[in-house]
Every structure is written in C-alpha cells, then in structure tokens.
Write a protein that holds these residues in place. Structure first.
Motif, PDB file in Angstrom:
ATOM      1  N   THR A  56       8.507  -4.441   2.055  1.00  0.00           N
ATOM      2  CA  THR A  56       8.153  -3.499   0.851  1.00  0.00           C
ATOM      3  C   THR A  56       7.817  -2.375   1.534  1.00  0.00           C
ATOM      4  N   LEU A  57       8.228  -1.229   0.415  1.00  0.00           N
ATOM      5  CA  LEU A  57       8.165  -0.034   0.746  1.00  0.00           C
ATOM      6  C   LEU A  57       6.876   0.307  -0.018  1.00  0.00           C
ATOM      7  N   THR A  58       5.062   1.399   0.459  1.00  0.00           N
ATOM      8  CA  THR A  58       4.748   1.113   0.253  1.00  0.00           C
ATOM      9  C   THR A  58       4.506   3.096   0.145  1.00  0.00           C
ATOM     10  N   ILE A  59       4.332   2.981  -1.177  1.00  0.00           N
ATOM     11  CA  ILE A  59       3.933   4.480  -0.903  1.00  0.00           C
ATOM     12  C   ILE A  59       2.489   5.442  -1.279  1.00  0.00           C
ATOM     13  N   GLU A  60       1.488   6.119  -0.826  1.00  0.00           N
ATOM     14  CA  GLU A  60       0.503   5.372  -0.169  1.00  0.00           C
ATOM     15  C   GLU A  60      -0.283   6.980  -1.821  1.00  0.00           C
ATOM     16  N   THR A  78      10.002  -5.079  -2.940  1.00  0.00           N
ATOM     17  CA  THR A  78       8.876  -4.691  -3.073  1.00  0.00           C
ATOM     18  C   THR A  78       8.704  -3.479  -3.095  1.00  0.00           C
ATOM     19  N   LEU A  79       8.212  -2.802  -3.764  1.00  0.00           N
ATOM     20  CA  LEU A  79       7.966  -1.304  -4.470  1.00  0.00           C
ATOM     21  C   LEU A  79       5.974  -1.751  -3.847  1.00  0.00           C
ATOM     22  N   ARG A  80       5.031  -0.633  -3.239  1.00  0.00           N
ATOM     23  CA  ARG A  80       3.404  -0.749  -3.159  1.00  0.00           C
ATOM     24  C   ARG A  80       4.032   0.798  -3.709  1.00  0.00           C
ATOM     25  N   ALA A  81       3.086   1.577  -4.612  1.00  0.00           N
ATOM     26  CA  ALA A  81       3.309   2.476  -5.270  1.00  0.00           C
ATOM     27  C   ALA A  81       1.977   2.809  -5.307  1.00  0.00           C
ATOM     28  N   ILE A  82       0.769   3.231  -5.236  1.00  0.00           N
ATOM     29  CA  ILE A  82      -0.347   3.258  -5.807  1.00  0.00           C
ATOM     30  C   ILE A  82      -1.224   4.275  -5.705  1.00  0.00           C
ATOM     31  N   GLY A  83      -0.923   4.684  -6.422  1.00  0.00           N
ATOM     32  CA  GLY A  83      -2.051   6.631  -6.584  1.00  0.00           C
ATOM     33  C   GLY A  83      -3.270   6.648  -6.394  1.00  0.00           C
ATOM     34  N   LEU A  84      -4.387   6.904  -6.733  1.00  0.00           N
ATOM     35  CA  LEU A  84      -5.759   7.513  -7.088  1.00  0.00           C
ATOM     36  C   LEU A  84      -5.702   8.285  -8.558  1.00  0.00           C
ATOM     37  N   ALA A 132       0.976   2.662  -9.994  1.00  0.00           N
ATOM     38  CA  ALA A 132      -0.040   3.038 -10.512  1.00  0.00           C
ATOM     39  C   ALA A 132      -0.154   4.523 -10.037  1.00  0.00           C
ATOM     40  N   PHE A 133      -0.814   5.760 -11.067  1.00  0.00           N
ATOM     41  CA  PHE A 133      -1.435   6.364 -10.746  1.00  0.00           C
ATOM     42  C   PHE A 133      -0.661   7.835 -10.826  1.00  0.00           C
ATOM     43  N   ALA A 134       0.320   7.126 -11.276  1.00  0.00           N
ATOM     44  CA  ALA A 134       2.064   8.399 -10.299  1.00  0.00           C
ATOM     45  C   ALA A 134       2.530   8.799 -11.366  1.00  0.00           C
ATOM     46  N   GLU A 135       3.377   9.770 -11.483  1.00  0.00           N
ATOM     47  CA  GLU A 135       3.770  10.715 -12.945  1.00  0.00           C
ATOM     48  C   GLU A 135       5.529  10.922 -11.855  1.00  0.00           C
ATOM     49  N   PHE A 136       6.522  10.541 -13.452  1.00  0.00           N
ATOM     50  CA  PHE A 136       7.653  11.172 -12.725  1.00  0.00           C
ATOM     51  C   PHE A 136       7.833  11.864 -13.840  1.00  0.00           C
ATOM     52  N   SER A 137       8.442  13.357 -13.536  1.00  0.00           N
ATOM     53  CA  SER A 137       9.801  14.156 -14.293  1.00  0.00           C
ATOM     54  C   SER A 137      10.742  15.054 -14.109  1.00  0.00           C
TER      55      SER A 137
END
Length: 333
Positions: A56-60, A78-84, A132-137
């Motif tokens: 699992t790669l977790t991105i804070e 697994t990728l868990r990239a969950i922002g706020l 979640a709560f992320a931006e791609f640009s």
C-alpha cells in the motif's frame, strides 16, 4: 561627526527552496508520502514506479507529487491518497512552479501544459483504491484503470489531455470535475462499469465529453457543458442511464448513440434530463440502437431528437420511446 550611509547591494541567484524527495525504484513495502517530504519527484530516469502487489502506498493530506515527461506511478497493489477539504493532495507536472516551487530549474522559461505525458495507472488489482480531495493538473494521461477498481471522490482535473479512463474495470466518481480538457473527460472500454454522481465536465476541445465503448455508465446529478468538436455523451455499443443531468453546448449532439464496430447496439435511458443548445441535436439514435426518455427537455438545438435505422450489414430498426417530455425552441423539431 560625519555620518555615512552604507548601502549594501545583494545579488540574488535563484536557488531551490524545496527539499524535494526523488522517487525511484519499485515500492516493495508499505510506504507513506507526507506533506513534509513534498514535493515527491517522479522522473523519467526510472519512468515507471511500481507499487507491488500486496503493498500500500499512502499519500497524506497536503502532499505534492510532480512528474517529469513520460513518468508514471503504476499501482499493482493499493493506493490510498486521501486529502482534506483545506489540505488537498496535488498531482502535477514538474514544470508547474506554482506547486512545490521551481523543481526543474526552468524558472518561467518552461511552462506546463496538458500535453505533459505522465499519469497514475492501476493495473490488475481489485483492491480498495481511493483518491479523495485531490487535484490533477497539466497531465497528458492523468488516471487510467485497467482490470482494476478505483474510487475518485472530490477530485478535480484541469488542463489535461484526457480525464479518467477505464478498461475492463470498475470506476466510481463522486463530486469529480474535469475542466479545460483537450480530449474526452471520461472514457470507458471493454466492459467497464462506471458510476458517476455530481460529475461535472466543462470545456472539452476534441472528441466527446464522455465516450463509452462496450461499457456501462450510471450518471446522476451531473452535467457536460461545452464540447467543441464532439457530443456531450457518445455511446458506441454501450449503455448509459442518466437521471437529473444536463448535456449542453456541444458541437454535435447532447447525446448520440451508435452500434460498435462489433455490431453491438447501444441503449440509453434518460429521466429528468435537459439536453439544450447543442448545435446539431439534443439526442441522436443510430445503427439500430434504442433510447427511452422520460420527463426530459430538448431545446435550443437544430433538432430536438433524431432516429436513424441500421442498413448494413443487416437492416435493423432503431427504437425511441418518449413520455412526459418537452421538445421546443429547436430550429427544425
């Protein structure tokens, strides 16, 4: 006593203010990327960073991930990239100095674009992947899901060549925006299943806003507005159900449905939808496909609805059922 004014002149040489973290090699154990370690740089010296199966790669929240051209994260685990809400996660081009600073030393001489080729891939895994709560640009490839499962929640895509794409996969979109894209904001292939709620597409230059090929889409409280060389929704041997949604300002149709090259027919069900101000038609049905419409509005186009039968390789009649709907203010009917 004489007083002297001492003037100090400083010559400032540009330098990197960021303690960037350069990522290379496969990710073989559970790993976390943090805001403090940002920006994380994926470079094309080692273009594919694989997240191995079972890992699992977790991105804070607040983390920034930047990509050089032709570099990718390939998730086999697994990728868990969950922002706020107030501390999002950012995926962007290395050339984007607005996020993380001038990490490539190009100053303003090298600008990011939607053609910067990088992306996040998901392959051969059905784990609980979530962004979640992320931006791609500034991405040419953004997100592509193959034989995998992914949920995107409160995610925005801007200045991208393609929005999310799926092949033989499951994709859930909740409050996702795709704006200022070059080509399709969403596309599905090979039996994919897509559920989209509060999905917003705005200003797509080429192709359809949403394009489905032998796939299924459930669309709720969503909108596609501004497609400059295609239709808002295009089905090619695919099925879509749309409720409480709007398809507007497309060069061709609000929705157009065809059979596929394998002669698979398309079907669409529209309820409480508005198809308006499309240059050609609100809804076009081709190639023996079928449409059912209920409590919907067709207005402001050349044609409200049009239906064409299939003549090759066999004669097949297209089908349209419409009830409790309004067709008005179109140039022809």
């Amino acid at each position: 006593m004489k007083k002297f004014l001492l003037l100090a002149v400083f010559f400032i040489t540009p330098f990197f203010t960021n303690a960037a973290t350069f990522v290379s090699g496969d990710i073989t154990t559970d790993t976390t990327w943090t805001k403090a370690g940002s920006p994380y740089i994926i470079n094309n010296d080692d273009p594919f960073i694989f997240v191995n199966p079972g890992v699992t790669l977790t991105i804070e929240p607040g983390a920034i991930v930047k990509f050089t051209d032709y570099s990718y994260i390939d998730v086999r685990g697994t990728l868990r990239a969950i922002g706020l809400i107030g501390d999002k996660i950012y995926f962007t081009s290395l050339k984007n100095d607005a996020l993380g600073g001038d990490d490539n030393g190009g100053s303003d001489m090298i600008l990011p674009s939607a053609h910067d080729r990088w992306g996040v891939y998901f392959e051969n895994n059905l784990t609980d992947n979530l962004i979640a709560f992320a931006e791609f640009s500034y991405s040419g490839d953004s997100v592509f899901v193959s034989q995998s499962s992914l949920t995107l929640r409160d995610v925005s895509f801007s200045n991208v060549d393609y929005g999310p794409g799926v092949s033989a996969s499951r994709l859930v979109l909740e409050r996702v925006n795709v704006e200022h894209g070059i080509r399709e904001a969403l596309n599905g292939y090979n039996g994919s299943e897509i559920t989209a709620i509060d999905f917003v597409v705005k200003d797509i230059w080429e192709g359809d806003g949403i394009g489905l090929y032998d796939s299924e889409l459930s669309l709720t409280r969503s909108s596609v507005d501004g497609v400059f060389d295609g239709s808002a929704l295009g089905l090619y041997g695919a099925h879509a159900t749309a409720t409480d949604s709007t398809f507007s300002n497309a060069l061709y149709s609000g929705a157009e449905i065809y059979d596929s090259w394998q002669n698979k027919l398309s079907t669409i069900y529209l309820e409480n939808c508005i198809l308006e101000n499309n240059l050609w038609s609100g809804l076009s049905v081709y190639g023996g496909s079928s449409a059912k419409v209920k409590k919907s509005v067709f207005r402001g186009s050349d044609y409200g609805l049009e239906v064409y039968d299939k003549n090759y390789p066999a004669n097949v009649s297209s089908f349209l059922s419409i009830e409790q709907s309004a067709i008005y203010d179109n140039s022809e009917y």
